[in-house]
Write an enzyme that holds these catalytic residues in place. Sequence first.
Site, PDB file in Angstrom:
ATOM      1  CB  CYS A  50     -33.647  -4.521  17.257  1.00  0.00           C
ATOM      2  SG  CYS A  50     -34.040  -3.281  15.996  1.00  0.00           S
ATOM      3  CB  CYS A  51     -38.105  -7.339  17.927  1.00  0.00           C
ATOM      4  SG  CYS A  51     -37.667  -7.973  16.290  1.00  0.00           S
ATOM      5  CB  CYS A  76     -38.065  -4.187   9.910  1.00  0.00           C
ATOM      6  SG  CYS A  76     -38.979  -3.521  11.317  1.00  0.00           S
ATOM      7  CB  CYS A  85     -35.593  -8.028   9.732  1.00  0.00           C
ATOM      8  SG  CYS A  85     -34.536  -7.209  10.936  1.00  0.00           S
ATOM      9  CB  CYS A  97     -40.854  -9.689  16.392  1.00  0.00           C
ATOM     10  SG  CYS A  97     -42.639  -9.465  16.386  1.00  0.00           S
TER      11      CYS A  97
END
Length: 237
Positions: A110-111, A193, A196, A221
């Site tokens: 995702c990162c 984010c 997170c 990340c």
Amino acid sequence: MSDFSARLAQTQAILERISSEFAPAVFASSLAAEDMVLTDLILKGKLNIGIFSLETGRLHAETLGMIAKVKETYGADIVLFKPDAAAVENYVSTNGLNAFYDSVDMRKECCRIRKVEPLNRALSGNKAWVTGQRKAQSATRTELAYQEDDTAHAMQKFNPLADWSEEDVWHYIRTNNVPYNPLHDKGYPSIGCEPCTRAIQPGEDVRAGRWWWENPESKECGLHVVDGKLVRIKQVV
């Protein structure tokens, strides 16, 4: 604050050197406290360093509000880089909106989509980039240098606040009336984010609220990692 004055002077000298010797150069701002210090120094110093931020699509409203605050305070625009919409859609449809909670690999993917790929676009065509990283932020940053040879992006990478403490950052902000993310007043020393990041408890590490469900050793990340290792090639200054 004599030690602070020396650190500030060194940081200003580094930024001026970047501006004069490494143009075009850019500053990757997360819009958090450290990065607002650098934003203030760059814009008030009229330095030849562009400023951009990664708009991941999952940021807090307070963080997004800082973009307008910078414009209001300094009359400057922060360039936003967003993830590829098709890549985001594929990740969400295949794994689920919040699959990053399921494993470190899912979180890092995702990162990669939301941060690393946009960062690569943001850095393209530049000779150097600047970050707000500090040694004291986490166990993964204790060997941070002021200047590093970022072979992954074929450019120089600068961390002008490497030796600054948390107290240094806030002393500068308060002394110079620098705008900052209101989440800092709600227990968020480190902001990423929204899903997170959480507020921390008194006595916790400053990055304890980042990916709090993971071990400290995995809490990066990918923005500062190449092939699973942090970019700590060599100190040049």
